[in-house]
Design a protein around this motif. Structure first.
Motif, PDB file in Angstrom:
ATOM      1  N   ALA A 133      17.471  -7.269   6.405  1.00  0.00           N
ATOM      2  CA  ALA A 133      18.462  -5.475   6.834  1.00  0.00           C
ATOM      3  C   ALA A 133      19.123  -6.151   7.889  1.00  0.00           C
ATOM      4  CB  ALA A 133      17.428  -5.343   7.674  1.00  0.00           C
ATOM      5  N   ALA A 134      20.429  -5.795   8.209  1.00  0.00           N
ATOM      6  CA  ALA A 134      21.405  -6.034   9.657  1.00  0.00           C
ATOM      7  C   ALA A 134      22.316  -4.942   9.521  1.00  0.00           C
ATOM      8  CB  ALA A 134      22.454  -6.780   8.375  1.00  0.00           C
ATOM      9  N   VAL A 135      22.941  -4.777  10.991  1.00  0.00           N
ATOM     10  CA  VAL A 135      23.808  -3.956  11.506  1.00  0.00           C
ATOM     11  C   VAL A 135      25.108  -4.534  11.905  1.00  0.00           C
ATOM     12  CG1 VAL A 135      22.045  -2.510  12.966  1.00  0.00           C
ATOM     13  CG2 VAL A 135      22.285  -4.704  13.421  1.00  0.00           C
ATOM     14  N   THR A 136      25.666  -3.782  11.553  1.00  0.00           N
ATOM     15  CA  THR A 136      27.459  -4.481  11.443  1.00  0.00           C
ATOM     16  C   THR A 136      28.309  -3.627  12.515  1.00  0.00           C
ATOM     17  OG1 THR A 136      28.347  -3.163   9.655  1.00  0.00           O
ATOM     18  CG2 THR A 136      26.718  -5.415   9.048  1.00  0.00           C
ATOM     19  N   SER A 137      29.786  -4.748  12.833  1.00  0.00           N
ATOM     20  CA  SER A 137      30.256  -3.851  13.325  1.00  0.00           C
ATOM     21  C   SER A 137      32.017  -4.624  13.041  1.00  0.00           C
ATOM     22  CB  SER A 137      30.523  -3.839  15.111  1.00  0.00           C
ATOM     23  OG  SER A 137      30.685  -4.945  15.636  1.00  0.00           O
ATOM     24  N   ASP A 142      31.443   5.332   4.656  1.00  0.00           N
ATOM     25  CA  ASP A 142      31.686   5.149   3.910  1.00  0.00           C
ATOM     26  C   ASP A 142      30.265   5.177   3.184  1.00  0.00           C
ATOM     27  OD1 ASP A 142      32.164   1.961   2.490  1.00  0.00           O
ATOM     28  OD2 ASP A 142      32.239   3.597   4.909  1.00  0.00           O
ATOM     29  N   ILE A 143      29.574   5.014   2.037  1.00  0.00           N
ATOM     30  CA  ILE A 143      28.447   4.446   1.725  1.00  0.00           C
ATOM     31  C   ILE A 143      27.760   4.091   0.416  1.00  0.00           C
ATOM     32  CG2 ILE A 143      27.147   6.660   1.403  1.00  0.00           C
ATOM     33  CD1 ILE A 143      24.350   5.374   2.386  1.00  0.00           C
ATOM     34  N   ALA A 144      27.280   2.476   0.035  1.00  0.00           N
ATOM     35  CA  ALA A 144      27.346   2.191  -1.147  1.00  0.00           C
ATOM     36  C   ALA A 144      25.369   2.079  -2.006  1.00  0.00           C
ATOM     37  CB  ALA A 144      28.205   0.564  -1.505  1.00  0.00           C
ATOM     38  N   ALA A 145      25.400   2.068  -3.369  1.00  0.00           N
ATOM     39  CA  ALA A 145      23.723   1.443  -3.238  1.00  0.00           C
ATOM     40  C   ALA A 145      23.834   1.329  -4.574  1.00  0.00           C
ATOM     41  CB  ALA A 145      23.072   3.127  -3.041  1.00  0.00           C
ATOM     42  N   GLU A 146      23.657  -0.099  -4.583  1.00  0.00           N
ATOM     43  CA  GLU A 146      23.974  -0.937  -6.201  1.00  0.00           C
ATOM     44  C   GLU A 146      21.844  -1.349  -6.621  1.00  0.00           C
ATOM     45  OE1 GLU A 146      25.204  -5.228  -7.232  1.00  0.00           O
ATOM     46  OE2 GLU A 146      25.007  -4.636  -4.927  1.00  0.00           O
ATOM     47  N   GLU A 179      29.486   2.535   6.625  1.00  0.00           N
ATOM     48  CA  GLU A 179      29.915   2.205   8.019  1.00  0.00           C
ATOM     49  C   GLU A 179      30.412   3.914   8.140  1.00  0.00           C
ATOM     50  OE1 GLU A 179      32.283  -2.072   8.539  1.00  0.00           O
ATOM     51  OE2 GLU A 179      33.006  -0.050   6.765  1.00  0.00           O
ATOM     52  N   TYR A 180      30.000   3.520   9.183  1.00  0.00           N
ATOM     53  CA  TYR A 180      30.566   5.008  10.369  1.00  0.00           C
ATOM     54  C   TYR A 180      31.623   4.607  11.401  1.00  0.00           C
ATOM     55  CZ  TYR A 180      30.561   8.936  13.699  1.00  0.00           C
ATOM     56  OH  TYR A 180      31.414  10.190  13.242  1.00  0.00           O
ATOM     57  N   GLN A 181      32.978   5.497  11.323  1.00  0.00           N
ATOM     58  CA  GLN A 181      33.901   5.491  11.979  1.00  0.00           C
ATOM     59  C   GLN A 181      34.069   6.163  13.854  1.00  0.00           C
ATOM     60  OE1 GLN A 181      37.948   4.877  10.604  1.00  0.00           O
ATOM     61  NE2 GLN A 181      38.673   6.579  12.567  1.00  0.00           N
ATOM     62  N   VAL A 182      33.329   5.201  14.453  1.00  0.00           N
ATOM     63  CA  VAL A 182      33.639   5.873  15.676  1.00  0.00           C
ATOM     64  C   VAL A 182      33.935   6.452  16.339  1.00  0.00           C
ATOM     65  CG1 VAL A 182      31.965   5.648  17.963  1.00  0.00           C
ATOM     66  CG2 VAL A 182      31.009   4.696  16.488  1.00  0.00           C
ATOM     67  N   GLU A 214      38.805   5.589  15.937  1.00  0.00           N
ATOM     68  CA  GLU A 214      40.069   5.130  15.346  1.00  0.00           C
ATOM     69  C   GLU A 214      40.093   3.201  15.574  1.00  0.00           C
ATOM     70  OE1 GLU A 214      44.837   4.862  14.442  1.00  0.00           O
ATOM     71  OE2 GLU A 214      43.953   5.617  16.461  1.00  0.00           O
ATOM     72  N   LYS A 215      40.023   2.074  14.913  1.00  0.00           N
ATOM     73  CA  LYS A 215      39.516   0.784  14.287  1.00  0.00           C
ATOM     74  C   LYS A 215      38.438   0.491  15.512  1.00  0.00           C
ATOM     75  CE  LYS A 215      44.918   0.346  15.067  1.00  0.00           C
ATOM     76  NZ  LYS A 215      45.600  -0.658  15.745  1.00  0.00           N
ATOM     77  N   PHE A 216      37.169   1.328  15.076  1.00  0.00           N
ATOM     78  CA  PHE A 216      35.682   0.626  15.265  1.00  0.00           C
ATOM     79  C   PHE A 216      35.135   1.508  14.143  1.00  0.00           C
ATOM     80  CE2 PHE A 216      32.135   1.250  18.275  1.00  0.00           C
ATOM     81  CZ  PHE A 216      31.177  -0.120  17.915  1.00  0.00           C
ATOM     82  N   LYS A 217      33.779   0.575  13.715  1.00  0.00           N
ATOM     83  CA  LYS A 217      33.376   1.269  13.208  1.00  0.00           C
ATOM     84  C   LYS A 217      31.785  -0.071  12.997  1.00  0.00           C
ATOM     85  CE  LYS A 217      34.785   2.776   8.700  1.00  0.00           C
ATOM     86  NZ  LYS A 217      35.599   2.096   7.392  1.00  0.00           N
ATOM     87  N   VAL A 218      30.864   1.187  13.260  1.00  0.00           N
ATOM     88  CA  VAL A 218      29.488   0.894  13.235  1.00  0.00           C
ATOM     89  C   VAL A 218      29.115   0.677  11.646  1.00  0.00           C
ATOM     90  CG1 VAL A 218      29.556   0.556  15.423  1.00  0.00           C
ATOM     91  CG2 VAL A 218      28.662   2.271  14.368  1.00  0.00           C
ATOM     92  N   GLY A 219      27.934  -0.037  10.733  1.00  0.00           N
ATOM     93  CA  GLY A 219      27.006   0.103   9.494  1.00  0.00           C
ATOM     94  C   GLY A 219      26.082  -0.674   9.511  1.00  0.00           C
ATOM     95  N   GLY A 220      24.941  -0.654   8.670  1.00  0.00           N
ATOM     96  CA  GLY A 220      24.231  -0.820   8.558  1.00  0.00           C
ATOM     97  C   GLY A 220      23.848  -1.258   6.991  1.00  0.00           C
TER      98      GLY A 220
END
Length: 389
Positions: free
Chosen positions: A272-276, A220-224, A246-249, A251-257
């Protein structure tokens, strides 16, 4: 700089070693709910819970010690509504939230400070144009106690912290128009954390704007585009834009930015950030966000400073409703010059002993490393109560 690099790489490793039975908060990816829109009216998380989110909180997160063994989970879920089992009209869902904090700084010292703060006093009023809730008006009326959050809000005053229209265009596209939290990073509940207030994403940093949110099973992706808080003077309003996803690598593990740019008459921010988000087992997870923060003082017209931050949280489940909470934060305001490196380690208990109730008891240790001078550690004891209806 070597200290900072070691900290940013060592923190995730050490925390994973200590997180064999963590349970997620606020995002319940460990339960299999990887999308925030499952439980929240806002698809990016935070804010009021929908009916399903209320039921989930009652039947999977909260202890059931006050119920007899004969009470099944469906009956507990039925009592999670605003009026318990009494049905509300389909077009209206209200809510009440209170969060209070007691803290004591450096207990036992001559400089100790003890205080109680009303952190959150909200009334949620949510309205729907159709039974499927494709079109909704989501609002949060907040009460400013001793600390007015904005220059145009008086002490002891009510103000609209959040108000936006939500439109479900189809199963994969949502729009949000109004005043709301900015689309960026992980919306953890601790608004004082390094990935919240210090980078203009705190409890009262909502902004008027428009969000387009695309959501699919694996990404999923959101722009504002946003234009500042309605309670601030025009010169104080941060205007800009952001994008998060975020992208689901698996099940139950997602990485994003996330990326964000904003500026007002006195400052400009670029983030700027990376998330998991990692679910380890049922109800178990680790959340992490590591980012860059660049700020320019437009009044002094000095060079922009580039800093870093890292936030990781683990919640170790003892049994249903009772958990051990651990969080580690690291930040450095300027990586190009000699500047202090700040670390914060929090450890304690987060409990849900009764329906609609959360309790926290925490010990917080703060450290500051500076090449030019040394400082004593700071300590703080905290307790919180959170009531939600």
């Amino acid at each position: 700089m070597r200290k900072l690099k070691f900290t940013l790489f060592a923190i995730p490793f050490l925390l994973l070693l200590n997180s064999k039975e963590a349970s997620a908060y606020p995002d319940f990816i460990g339960y299999g709910y990887s999308s925030c829109i499952t439980c929240h009216y806002n698809g990016l998380g935070g804010g009021a819970l929908n009916d399903y989110g209320r039921a989930l909180f009652a039947t999977e997160i909260t202890a059931r010690d006050v119920y007899s063994k004969d009470t099944d989970e469906e009956e507990i879920a039925a009592e999670s509504g605003f009026l318990g089992k009494t049905q509300m009209p389909w077009w209206f869902r209200p809510g009440l939230k209170y969060r209070g904090l007691w803290y004591k700084v450096n207990p036992g010292s001559n400089q100790t400070i003890e205080k109680y703060v009303n952190m959150q006093q909200d009334v949620n009023l949510n309205f729907f144009a159709d039974k499927k809730q494709n079109i909704a008006l989501i609002t949060t009326l907040s009460y400013a106690d001793a600390y007015p959050p904005h220059s145009q809000v008086n002490e002891w005053d009510f103000y609209m912290k959040e108000y936006y229209l939500r439109w479900k265009a189809n199963n994969n596209l949502w729009f949000y128009l109004g005043q709301m939290d900015k689309a960026y990073g992980i919306r953890n509940v601790d608004h004082t954390a390094v990935n919240r207030s210090p980078i203009t994403l705190g409890q009262f940093d909502q902004s008027q704007g428009l969000i387009a949110h695309f959501t699919y099973p694996t990404w999923d992706i959101a722009a504002e585009a946003f234009f500042g808080n309605s309670y601030e003077k025009d010169s104080e309003r941060y205007k800009g834009g952001s994008i998060t996803g975020e992208y689901q690598v698996y099940e139950k593990f997602k990485v994003g930015g996330s990326l964000l740019h904003e500026e007002n008459d006195s400052a400009r921010w670029d983030l700027a950030a990376v998330t998991s988000r990692l679910g380890l087992s049922k109800g178990s997870s680790v959340l992490a966000e590591v980012g860059l923060q660049q700020k320019k003082d437009k009044v002094a017209n000095t060079d922009a400073t580039l800093g870093t931050y890292a936030w990781i949280e683990s919640l170790i489940s003892i049994r249903r409703g009772y958990n051990i909470l651990t969080s580690i934060e690291a930040s450095k305001s300027d990586i190009n010059k000699s500047s202090a490196e700040n670390l914060k380690y929090s450890f304690g208990a987060m409990m849900f002993p009764l329906p609609r109730t959360e309790l926290r008891f925490m010990a917080v240790n703060g450290k500051a490393y500076d090449d030019q001078s040394g400082q004593y550690d700071s300590w703080m004891l905290q307790s919180q109560i959170h009531i939600s209806y």
